[in-house]
Design a protein around this motif. Structure first.
Motif, short mmCIF file in Angstrom:
data_model
loop_
_atom_site.label_atom_id
_atom_site.label_comp_id
_atom_site.label_asym_id
_atom_site.label_seq_id
_atom_site.Cartn_x
_atom_site.Cartn_y
_atom_site.Cartn_z
N CYS A 64 23.70 10.12 0.08
CA CYS A 64 22.18 10.26 -0.06
C CYS A 64 21.41 10.97 0.51
N HIS A 93 26.07 4.29 -3.32
CA HIS A 93 25.28 4.33 -3.73
C HIS A 93 24.90 5.63 -5.09
N VAL A 98 19.83 5.64 -2.31
CA VAL A 98 18.48 5.09 -0.99
C VAL A 98 18.76 6.09 0.05
N SER A 99 17.92 5.84 1.33
CA SER A 99 17.67 6.67 2.25
C SER A 99 19.14 6.89 3.34
N CYS A 103 22.76 4.46 3.77
CA CYS A 103 23.26 5.46 3.24
C CYS A 103 24.63 5.39 4.86
#
Length: 241
Positions: A64, A93, A98-99, A103
């Motif tokens: 991520c 993820h 995700v950001s 993460c």
């Protein structure tokens, strides 16, 4: 200054080693902001981090974080190249990234069972990390890498275990050592404090003092009886002789 900085790092690191079982190799999760700051300040992370932590280190990140750096364009291209040199740990993820901050927070969930360090320059992420016990936080300040002191959450966690008598065996030595440094009386194995026994008076102090230069009593010597000297009678002289 370098010696003082390493002294503080050793003290903070020992806290996590004794209370949360951190061991070498230390696993450090880096985000894009930390990589960008290291590039800007010309810090060789792979060389300087092991020296600073005085032990073997595994530098790692997540997919991520790399995806986030790729999406930010050319401005963070150098930071992306640095992040790609490290191990990419698998996260939940992979299919829907995700950001980077979200993460990394998920990687230290469940009491940070993998014993990760978090290295970031994101203040918002740092504040969230401090709310979790047992997660060391690292950042760059004044061109140097710094290991932050244990958060109040981590300290309160250890104190709560001690208060509830749930302190594991591996933490007792560290707590007793901290108490000795602060001048607090040690705790016995039964959990009670040592009590001073009330002793009686010193028997030597109860003795009467001898008087100095006290004259010794003298006893009168027995009187000697004078012997009477017997007087011998002189023989009488016969005048007729």
């Amino acid at each position: 200054m370098k010696i003082k900085r390493q002294k503080h790092a050793k003290k903070n690191l020992n806290f996590y080693k004794h209370n949360f079982r951190f061991r070498e190799p230390y696993q450090v999760l880096l985000d894009g902001t930390f990589c960008q700051s290291a590039l800007k300040n010309q810090i060789q992370i792979k060389e300087q981090l092991p020296k600073y932590l005085m032990g073997e280190v595994q530098l790692c990140t997540t997919h991520c974080v790399i995806k986030e750096l790729e999406s930010l364009g050319k401005e963070l291209y150098g930071a992306k190249l640095i992040a790609q040199r490290f191990q990419a740990r698998s996260c939940a993820h992979f299919q829907s990234p995700v950001s980077g901050s979200a993460c990394l927070l998920s990687m230290v969930a469940d009491d940070n069972s993998h014993h990760y360090f978090i290295a970031t320059q994101d203040q918002e992420l740092a504040n969230k990390v401090k709310k979790r016990a047992g997660v060391p936080l690292m950042f760059i300040i004044q061109n140097t890498i710094v290991l932050d002191k244990p958060s109040p959450k981590s300290v309160a966690h250890v104190q709560a275990l001690q208060a509830n008598q749930l302190l594991p065996e591996h933490q007792k030595h560290n707590i007793e050592h901290l108490k000795d440094e602060q001048g607090v009386s040690q705790v016995t194995e039964r959990g009670g404090r040592k009590r001073k026994r009330v002793g009686g008076p010193n028997p030597l102090s109860c003795m009467k003092k001898k008087q100095k230069n006290e004259p010794k009593p003298t006893t009168p010597a027995p009187e000697r009886k004078k012997k009477k000297r017997k007087r011998k009678n002189k023989p009488s002289v016969n005048p007729t002789a």
